[in-house]
Design a protein around this motif. Structure first.
Motif, mmCIF file in Angstrom:
data_model
loop_
_atom_site.group_PDB
_atom_site.id
_atom_site.type_symbol
_atom_site.label_atom_id
_atom_site.label_comp_id
_atom_site.label_asym_id
_atom_site.label_seq_id
_atom_site.Cartn_x
_atom_site.Cartn_y
_atom_site.Cartn_z
ATOM 1 N N ARG A 183 0.835 -1.200 0.000
ATOM 2 C CA ARG A 183 0.000 0.000 0.000
ATOM 3 C C ARG A 183 0.867 1.245 0.000
ATOM 4 N N LEU A 184 0.324 2.316 -0.569
ATOM 5 C CA LEU A 184 0.981 3.609 -0.491
ATOM 6 C C LEU A 184 0.717 4.242 0.871
ATOM 7 N N THR A 185 1.688 4.984 1.355
ATOM 8 C CA THR A 185 1.527 5.753 2.579
ATOM 9 C C THR A 185 1.583 7.255 2.314
ATOM 10 N N SER A 186 2.155 7.654 1.184
ATOM 11 C CA SER A 186 2.174 9.053 0.758
ATOM 12 C C SER A 186 1.968 9.087 -0.749
ATOM 13 N N GLY A 187 1.541 10.232 -1.234
ATOM 14 C CA GLY A 187 1.363 10.381 -2.677
ATOM 15 C C GLY A 187 1.325 11.839 -3.062
ATOM 16 N N GLY A 188 1.510 12.103 -4.339
ATOM 17 C CA GLY A 188 1.472 13.478 -4.823
ATOM 18 C C GLY A 188 1.975 13.578 -6.244
ATOM 19 N N TYR A 189 2.476 14.753 -6.583
ATOM 20 C CA TYR A 189 2.947 15.020 -7.938
ATOM 21 C C TYR A 189 4.419 15.406 -7.898
ATOM 22 N N SER A 190 5.172 14.949 -8.877
ATOM 23 C CA SER A 190 6.590 15.269 -8.976
ATOM 24 C C SER A 190 6.822 16.257 -10.103
ATOM 25 N N VAL A 191 7.308 17.452 -9.765
ATOM 26 C CA VAL A 191 7.644 18.415 -10.816
ATOM 27 C C VAL A 191 8.928 18.000 -11.518
ATOM 28 N N ALA A 192 9.786 17.248 -10.835
ATOM 29 C CA ALA A 192 11.049 16.826 -11.454
ATOM 30 C C ALA A 192 10.819 15.778 -12.535
ATOM 31 N N PHE A 193 9.815 14.932 -12.363
ATOM 32 C CA PHE A 193 9.588 13.837 -13.305
ATOM 33 C C PHE A 193 8.315 14.010 -14.124
ATOM 34 N N GLY A 194 7.496 15.006 -13.785
ATOM 35 C CA GLY A 194 6.310 15.286 -14.568
ATOM 36 C C GLY A 194 5.238 14.219 -14.481
ATOM 37 N N LYS A 195 5.160 13.543 -13.365
ATOM 38 C CA LYS A 195 4.155 12.503 -13.180
ATOM 39 C C LYS A 195 3.878 12.330 -11.688
ATOM 40 N N SER A 196 2.956 11.458 -11.375
ATOM 41 C CA SER A 196 2.633 11.205 -9.977
ATOM 42 C C SER A 196 3.769 10.451 -9.291
ATOM 43 N N ILE A 197 3.823 10.628 -7.984
ATOM 44 C CA ILE A 197 4.847 9.967 -7.179
ATOM 45 C C ILE A 197 4.191 9.466 -5.903
ATOM 46 N N GLY A 198 4.769 8.440 -5.323
ATOM 47 C CA GLY A 198 4.240 7.926 -4.068
ATOM 48 C C GLY A 198 5.299 7.161 -3.308
ATOM 49 N N MET A 199 5.037 6.963 -2.033
ATOM 50 C CA MET A 199 5.885 6.128 -1.195
ATOM 51 C C MET A 199 4.989 5.141 -0.481
ATOM 52 N N GLY A 200 5.532 3.972 -0.190
ATOM 53 C CA GLY A 200 4.703 2.983 0.470
ATOM 54 C C GLY A 200 5.479 1.734 0.824
ATOM 55 N N TYR A 201 4.755 0.726 1.252
ATOM 56 C CA TYR A 201 5.350 -0.529 1.704
ATOM 57 C C TYR A 201 4.894 -1.683 0.819
#
Length: 832
Positions: free
Chosen positions: A772-790
């Motif tokens: 599951r993801l624990t954080s999420g958002g948008y990456s301006v460096a990569f121009g797409k969504s980003i997330g962190m999780g386990y």
């Protein structure tokens, strides 16, 4: 009556009996429960008995899921039928936004293992023809829940507790709590009937208990007063009505099973069957809080007068949704107190400042949560920690700044919000602004839209300067809200130029004294820094999981400045002080000061941040004071910015060249003006918390409350560089024994064009849930969504291709290297 017990539970409602039962089941044979009246005589007796699994909180979802599964086992164990009608729960949606909410919830439900299905209006109409569906978008259906008889399930748990050796004593009121250093002495007074009232007699007993649990429901304010603590648990009126039999429903039942519980959340009501009729419960605006300072002695299993005018709209919406009810008469009505908290979640865990005193208060969904609350609180008490992270429900999430007026007004706001849209980016307006840093008015004039963190107003983002103050629901969304583009511009400014963030809400403690160094070396898992340097470190639980994240600045040999998350000031302070008190006899005198409100914090970051500071720094050699040689990365220096003395820390949560500028709070406006004037020459942009949250994910910086919590060790968070296994520290043995059950990683996500993950989503591999993801958002460096999780440890390697569930679809996600943006930290180490 017993006078010496291992644990004393105060309160005989569904929550209290569950706690007593689960303590006994966990192996504590010497447990006693006392109730001032009869079992179930509080809110339990007039509860509607619904068991909704739907909850946007990960911890609460686990609690509710456990309850539903546990209640189904009680009859076999006790021989008592708890009256569980597993009829399912149909939660309807009148808008696309509501279905977005359900789909966001559903992916959380998948991570917990809660079954659900989505239905179209046609499918709803086919299954349940009494429901009008032409104005619905759809619904989510939980087939495994329904409703239960609150009194019966409480009595079943009470019998199960007795069978396991628990003593249950009725008509005894707790009138005093006295801590004796290693146990509590609780004064109990015998209550007697007199003229229909319950009054105190002259008979008293003092019970010695190693542990005490309060589950006092509507009496929480009285409990708090006796314990000398603050609790934001104050009841609000909740009314529901029972109709006469509905002929259409009676006819329907001749060829169908019982109707599911219905929730028209956009109309803000629930309804279920009751002997051929319906029970309707609205969550209307204007429901008042009651018993702000305590429940009158004359109030027992009593009710308030019904206020039909207040629920007129909800009643008309009920008739609209189930047209057959238009001519059905009213049979009965109830209007009773149900305890609430400002965020709607209960208060479960250790009491602030007290030893072996446990709280289980503020349950607005007491029947739904009772089973799980007892289970997980018993784990904390018996094993030292629960298997899930209970921090979001901890009583210390509200500090001493909280007052009865605040709790009253926020609880009155929370009540109708229960069935309003739960935007993940919502900010509720009641009691705001309350805690403001000096620069608040300057920030507001420049377009700051604020969020509330631990009562503090903190800029979330900066909109147009002439924009109205926040709380405009048009900016909220389950997709990319009206604030999204502003956050993109702010994040890009830090990556490409320079940005200024107000981080005043950070929690700050000073730890000093002869025993400070030995204590912190034992209390945290990383090496302590040298004088003038900083380290990132963690305080662990007894289970080896992460209790708190600290940035430790060493000011002197035996003096340290600890910075931790702003949302957790009282939570961190309580754990720190209790641990220091335990170890002081061994290590020597340890002094702890909470200096959160004495120091403001501005974070300046970006490639041009040094250029801004160089304009206002005062030093004999200003051109070199901020250089790598004199001010290296991960160090602290006392500098002067104009006339403001600043404790500058060279660290940046955004991963760019930057400094945290800790300054005397009374000089904040002066420093703000200096920075704004200097920053104007370099295009400095004001930046809010939402952009900062995206930027820290590009650097794989874990955050407490998301990646870091009491359900994972720092090694599972993949932070071995911050764990020094060569030394002894609190929780080390448990950490090593735990192993790596799952592992934290960062993912780049090819999601929908109009949405980013929120950090609640399930992760899949070949159709199987693997994390599951624990954080999420948008990456301006990569121009797409980003997330962190386990995910499973073997999957947490760069290049692993997974799927993430968003809006009932699976989207491509790829595990990337740790710190995908600038993995060598070249930007943050930039010299000049």
């Amino acid at each position: 009556m017993k006078t010496h017990v291992k644990a004393l539970v105060v309160g005989g409602g569904a929550v209290g009996t569950s706690i007593a039962y689960h303590l006994a089941r966990a192996g504590w044979s010497d447990v006693m429960l006392v109730e001032r009246d009869e079992l179930t005589s509080g809110s339990t007796w007039h509860a509607a008995g619904l068991l909704p699994l739907f909850n946007m909180s990960y911890a609460s979802s686990h609690i509710h899921d456990y309850s539903v599964r546990f209640y189904k086992t009680l009859e076999e164990e006790t021989g008592l039928n708890p009256g569980f009608a597993v009829v399912g729960n149909l939660r309807m949606a009148q808008s696309r936004a509501r279905m977005d909410e359900y789909q966001l919830y559903a992916t959380t439900a998948e991570t917990v293992g809660i079954p659900h299905e989505f239905l179209s209006p046609a499918q709803i109409r086919e299954r349940w023809p009494l429901v009008r569906t032409e104005d619905l978008v759809g619904a989510i259906f939980h087939p495994t829940d329904g409703y239960i008889n609150p009194a019966d399930v409480t009595m079943a748990m009470a019998k199960g507790a007795r069978q396991r050796g628990v003593a249950i004593e009725r008509k005894w009121q707790a009138d005093g709590f006295d801590w004796k250093g290693d146990h509590w002495e609780v004064t109990l007074t015998k209550m007697i009937e007199k003229g229909g009232n319950l009054v105190a007699s002259d008979e008293q007993v003092v019970v010695s208990a190693e542990h005490v649990v309060t589950a006092s429901g509507n009496h929480a304010q009285r409990t708090a007063g006796m314990l000398g603590i603050k609790l934001p648990a104050i009841p609000v009126e909740h009314q529901f009505i029972v109709t006469e039999p509905d002929p259409a429903l009676v006819e329907y039942r001749k060829s169908h099973g019982e109707h599911p519980v219905l929730r028209d959340v956009d109309a803000r009501w629930y309804v279920r069957e009751e002997r051929g009729g319906w029970i309707l419960g609205p969550y209307e605006d204007g429901a008042p809080a009651r018993f702000r300072y305590g429940v009158p002695d004359s109030f027992r299993a009593d009710l308030f007068p019904l206020d039909l005018e207040r629920i007129e709209q909800e009643y008309m919406d009920f008739i609209h949704r189930i047209p057959s009810t238009e001519t059905v008469g009213l049979k009965d009505d109830f209007n009773g107190p149900i305890c609430y908290t400002p965020d709607g979640n209960p208060l479960i865990g250790p009491a602030p400042g007290l030893r072996n005193m446990w709280l289980a208060e503020g349950f607005s969904f007491g029947i739904t949560a009772a089973g799980g609350a007892g289970h997980y609180l018993a784990q904390m008490m018996v094993d030292g920690e629960a298997e899930i992270d209970m921090a979001s429900l901890d009583p210390k999430r509200y500090g001493d700044w909280m007052t009865s007026e605040y709790a009253t007004r926020k609880n009155e706001e929370t009540y109708p919000f229960l069935l309003k849209l739960h935007w993940p980016d919502e900010e509720r307006p009641a009691c705001r602004p309350l805690r403001t840093a000096p620069a608040y008015d300057r920030q507001r004039a420049l377009g700051a839209q604020f969020g509330q963190v631990n009562g503090w107003e903190r800029p979330n983002y900066y909109g147009p300067a002439d924009a109205p103050e926040g709380f405009d629901e048009t900016t909220f969304s389950f997709r990319r809200g009206g604030w999204w583009q502003y956050a993109v511009e702010e994040a890009r400014a830090i990556r490409e130029g320079v940005g200024l963030i107000d981080a005043t809400a950070f929690t700050k403690h000073v730890v000093k004294g002869p025993g400070a160094t030995q204590f912190l070396d034992w209390f945290t898992c990383n090496k302590l820094p040298k004088v003038g340097r900083i380290n990132l470190t963690y305080a662990l639980t007894v289970a080896g999981t992460t209790r708190t994240e600290y940035t430790i600045v060493r000011l002197a040999e035996d003096e340290y400045y600890l910075v931790s998350a702003g949302a957790w000031t009282a939570y961190d302070a309580d754990y720190l002080r209790k641990a220091a008190a335990d170890k002081a006899p061994e290590f020597g005198y340890i002094e702890i000061q909470d200096v959160t409100t004495q120091w403001g914090v501005f974070a300046i970051a970006g490639p041009k941040s040094r250029d801004v500071l160089n304009q206002i720094v005062k030093d004999a050699a200003p051109e070199t004071v901020l250089s790598n040689k004199r001010f290296p990365w991960l160090s602290m220096r006392n500098i002067e910015l104009g006339m403001c003395p600043v404790r500058a820390i060279r660290v940046a949560y955004t991963g760019e060249l930057g400094w945290e500028l800790h300054h005397p709070i009374e000089m904040q406006n002066y420093l703000w003006d200096q920075l704004m004037e200097a920053g104007a020459n370099h295009g400095m942009k004001l930046v809010g918390a939402r952009a900062q949250n995206w930027l820290r994910q590009e650097k794989s910086y874990r955050a407490f409350g998301t990646e870091l919590g009491r359900d994972a060790t720092p090694l599972e968070a993949d932070l071995p560089r911050f764990v020094d296994l060569s030394k002894e520290f609190h929780g080390k043995g448990a950490l090593e024994e735990m192993g790596i059950r799952s592992k934290c990683c960062t993912l780049l996500i090819d999601g929908p064009e109009d949405a980013d993950p929120w950090g609640r989503e399930a992760l899949y591999l070949d159709g199987t849930k693997v994390g599951r993801l624990t954080s999420g958002g948008y990456s301006v460096a990569f121009g797409k969504s980003i997330g962190m999780g386990y995910v499973k440890p073997e999957l947490a390697v760069p290049g692993t291709r997974l799927k993430v569930r968003m809006f009932d679809q699976l989207w491509d996600a790829e595990v990337t290297e740790d710190s995908p943006y600038d993995p060598r930290n070249e930007a943050i180490r930039k010299d000049g």
